[in-house]
Design a protein around this motif. Sequence first.
Motif, PDB file in Angstrom:
ATOM      1  N   HIS A  85       0.821  -1.214   0.000  1.00 16.48           N
ATOM      2  CA  HIS A  85       0.000   0.000   0.000  1.00 16.48           C
ATOM      3  C   HIS A  85       0.856   1.266   0.000  1.00 16.48           C
ATOM      4  CE1 HIS A  85      -3.934  -1.786  -0.045  1.00 16.48           C
ATOM      5  NE2 HIS A  85      -3.569  -2.638   0.898  1.00 16.48           N
ATOM      6  N   ASN A  86       1.977   1.252   0.709  1.00 12.75           N
ATOM      7  CA  ASN A  86       2.877   2.413   0.694  1.00 12.75           C
ATOM      8  C   ASN A  86       3.495   2.600  -0.694  1.00 12.75           C
ATOM      9  OD1 ASN A  86       2.376   2.908   3.407  1.00 12.75           O
ATOM     10  ND2 ASN A  86       4.177   1.811   4.107  1.00 12.75           N
ATOM     11  N   ALA A  87       3.909   1.501  -1.316  1.00 15.37           N
ATOM     12  CA  ALA A  87       4.490   1.595  -2.664  1.00 15.37           C
ATOM     13  C   ALA A  87       3.434   2.054  -3.669  1.00 15.37           C
ATOM     14  CB  ALA A  87       5.077   0.242  -3.080  1.00 15.37           C
ATOM     15  N   LEU A  88       2.205   1.577  -3.503  1.00 15.96           N
ATOM     16  CA  LEU A  88       1.124   1.979  -4.411  1.00 15.96           C
ATOM     17  C   LEU A  88       0.840   3.479  -4.304  1.00 15.96           C
ATOM     18  CD1 LEU A  88      -0.762   0.778  -6.529  1.00 15.96           C
ATOM     19  CD2 LEU A  88      -2.397   0.293  -4.702  1.00 15.96           C
ATOM     20  N   LYS A  89       0.911   4.021  -3.091  1.00 11.25           N
ATOM     21  CA  LYS A  89       0.735   5.476  -2.912  1.00 11.25           C
ATOM     22  C   LYS A  89       1.830   6.233  -3.659  1.00 11.25           C
ATOM     23  CE  LYS A  89      -1.349   5.317   1.661  1.00 11.25           C
ATOM     24  NZ  LYS A  89      -1.069   5.488   3.092  1.00 11.25           N
ATOM     25  N   LYS A  90       3.062   5.735  -3.561  1.00  9.94           N
ATOM     26  CA  LYS A  90       4.183   6.381  -4.254  1.00  9.94           C
ATOM     27  C   LYS A  90       3.973   6.345  -5.771  1.00  9.94           C
ATOM     28  CE  LYS A  90       7.659   5.140  -0.762  1.00  9.94           C
ATOM     29  NZ  LYS A  90       8.887   4.357  -0.519  1.00  9.94           N
ATOM     30  N   VAL A  91       3.520   5.204  -6.279  1.00 10.22           N
ATOM     31  CA  VAL A  91       3.276   5.063  -7.718  1.00 10.22           C
ATOM     32  C   VAL A  91       2.211   6.056  -8.167  1.00 10.22           C
ATOM     33  CG1 VAL A  91       2.206   3.543  -9.446  1.00 10.22           C
ATOM     34  CG2 VAL A  91       4.039   2.682  -8.014  1.00 10.22           C
ATOM     35  N   LYS A  92       1.149   6.186  -7.393  1.00 16.08           N
ATOM     36  CA  LYS A  92       0.078   7.118  -7.758  1.00 16.08           C
ATOM     37  C   LYS A  92       0.591   8.547  -7.826  1.00 16.08           C
ATOM     38  CE  LYS A  92      -3.997   6.703  -5.883  1.00 16.08           C
ATOM     39  NZ  LYS A  92      -5.075   6.451  -4.920  1.00 16.08           N
ATOM     40  N   ARG A  93       1.465   8.939  -6.882  1.00 13.97           N
ATOM     41  CA  ARG A  93       2.035  10.299  -6.912  1.00 13.97           C
ATOM     42  C   ARG A  93       2.849  10.511  -8.179  1.00 13.97           C
ATOM     43  NH1 ARG A  93       2.948   9.898  -1.257  1.00 13.97           N
ATOM     44  NH2 ARG A  93       5.063   9.231  -1.614  1.00 13.97           N
ATOM     45  N   VAL A  94       3.692   9.536  -8.510  1.00 17.23           N
ATOM     46  CA  VAL A  94       4.523   9.660  -9.708  1.00 17.23           C
ATOM     47  C   VAL A  94       3.648   9.696 -10.963  1.00 17.23           C
ATOM     48  CG1 VAL A  94       6.316   8.549 -11.100  1.00 17.23           C
ATOM     49  CG2 VAL A  94       6.517   8.573  -8.612  1.00 17.23           C
ATOM     50  N   LEU A  95       2.620   8.845 -11.007  1.00 13.09           N
ATOM     51  CA  LEU A  95       1.729   8.836 -12.174  1.00 13.09           C
ATOM     52  C   LEU A  95       0.956  10.144 -12.293  1.00 13.09           C
ATOM     53  CD1 LEU A  95       0.374   5.177 -12.096  1.00 13.09           C
ATOM     54  CD2 LEU A  95       1.771   6.218 -13.897  1.00 13.09           C
ATOM     55  N   ASP A  96       0.538  10.702 -11.162  1.00 12.30           N
ATOM     56  CA  ASP A  96      -0.124  12.010 -11.191  1.00 12.30           C
ATOM     57  C   ASP A  96       0.779  13.045 -11.845  1.00 12.30           C
ATOM     58  OD1 ASP A  96      -2.681  11.614 -10.116  1.00 12.30           O
ATOM     59  OD2 ASP A  96      -1.947  11.775  -8.056  1.00 12.30           O
ATOM     60  N   ASN A  97       2.035  13.079 -11.419  1.00 11.19           N
ATOM     61  CA  ASN A  97       2.995  14.037 -11.981  1.00 11.19           C
ATOM     62  C   ASN A  97       3.250  13.764 -13.463  1.00 11.19           C
ATOM     63  OD1 ASN A  97       3.244  15.255  -9.499  1.00 11.19           O
ATOM     64  ND2 ASN A  97       5.079  14.123  -8.928  1.00 11.19           N
ATOM     65  N   THR A  98       3.425  12.509 -13.818  1.00 10.28           N
ATOM     66  CA  THR A  98       3.673  12.134 -15.215  1.00 10.28           C
ATOM     67  C   THR A  98       2.482  12.516 -16.085  1.00 10.28           C
ATOM     68  OG1 THR A  98       5.072  10.289 -14.513  1.00 10.28           O
ATOM     69  CG2 THR A  98       4.190  10.195 -16.753  1.00 10.28           C
ATOM     70  N   HIS A  99       1.294  12.209 -15.599  1.00 12.48           N
ATOM     71  CA  HIS A  99       0.068  12.507 -16.349  1.00 12.48           C
ATOM     72  C   HIS A  99      -0.085  14.014 -16.542  1.00 12.48           C
ATOM     73  CE1 HIS A  99      -4.415  12.660 -16.869  1.00 12.48           C
ATOM     74  NE2 HIS A  99      -4.048  11.803 -17.800  1.00 12.48           N
ATOM     75  N   GLU A 100       0.202  14.773 -15.497  1.00 13.92           N
ATOM     76  CA  GLU A 100       0.104  16.236 -15.565  1.00 13.92           C
ATOM     77  C   GLU A 100       1.083  16.786 -16.608  1.00 13.92           C
ATOM     78  OE1 GLU A 100      -1.686  19.655 -14.934  1.00 13.92           O
ATOM     79  OE2 GLU A 100      -2.279  17.832 -13.899  1.00 13.92           O
ATOM     80  N   LYS A 101       2.321  16.292 -16.591  1.00 13.57           N
ATOM     81  CA  LYS A 101       3.326  16.756 -17.571  1.00 13.57           C
ATOM     82  C   LYS A 101       2.920  16.405 -18.984  1.00 13.57           C
ATOM     83  CE  LYS A 101       7.252  16.647 -14.461  1.00 13.57           C
ATOM     84  NZ  LYS A 101       8.366  15.847 -13.963  1.00 13.57           N
ATOM     85  N   MET A 102       2.346  15.217 -19.172  1.00 15.15           N
ATOM     86  CA  MET A 102       1.914  14.807 -20.508  1.00 15.15           C
ATOM     87  C   MET A 102       0.789  15.712 -21.006  1.00 15.15           C
ATOM     88  SD  MET A 102       2.051  10.669 -20.082  1.00 15.15           S
ATOM     89  CE  MET A 102       1.508  10.214 -21.704  1.00 15.15           C
ATOM     90  N   ARG A 103      -0.109  16.090 -20.129  1.00 19.96           N
ATOM     91  CA  ARG A 103      -1.220  16.982 -20.516  1.00 19.96           C
ATOM     92  C   ARG A 103      -0.709  18.370 -20.853  1.00 19.96           C
ATOM     93  NH1 ARG A 103      -5.451  16.197 -15.980  1.00 19.96           N
ATOM     94  NH2 ARG A 103      -5.363  18.445 -16.138  1.00 19.96           N
ATOM     95  N   GLU A 104       0.297  18.847 -20.102  1.00 16.95           N
ATOM     96  CA  GLU A 104       0.861  20.186 -20.359  1.00 16.95           C
ATOM     97  C   GLU A 104       1.545  20.243 -21.721  1.00 16.95           C
ATOM     98  OE1 GLU A 104       3.450  21.001 -17.095  1.00 16.95           O
ATOM     99  OE2 GLU A 104       1.798  21.283 -15.680  1.00 16.95           O
ATOM    100  N   ASN A 105       2.116  19.121 -22.147  1.00 19.83           N
ATOM    101  CA  ASN A 105       2.852  19.077 -23.415  1.00 19.83           C
ATOM    102  C   ASN A 105       1.946  18.922 -24.624  1.00 19.83           C
ATOM    103  OD1 ASN A 105       5.282  19.426 -22.139  1.00 19.83           O
ATOM    104  ND2 ASN A 105       5.629  17.237 -21.881  1.00 19.83           N
TER     105      ASN A 105
END
Length: 105
Positions: free
Chosen positions: A84-104
């Motif tokens: 569950h801790n690793a899954l939270k970390k993955v979600k944070r990274v995916l949020d950031n990745t998704h946001e950057k992809m949308r900005e581009n």
Amino acid sequence: MQIQINTDKNIENSERLTAFFSSEINTELERFDNLITRVEVHFGDENSDKFGKNDKKCLIEVRVAKKEPIAVTDHSDSIEKAFHNALKKVKRVLDNTHEKMRENH
């Protein structure tokens, strides 16, 4: 999204374990389904039979289409907590990745 659950020789893999963690991943990462091609989860017990604090390890690797894989690790006293801790970390990274992809776009 393809999900693969792996365990080392110290943690018994079962259909129940695989079904539970796969269900959690599907629920938690559902909104990234269009980005993710595969999720690999690796569980390990670094002390084997000996008792150790935070000796359970969970590594989650997420394959994102047209991007480098994302890998996070967490250590805890149970595989569930580490997961569950690793899954939270993955979600944070995916949020950031998704946001950057949308900005581009």
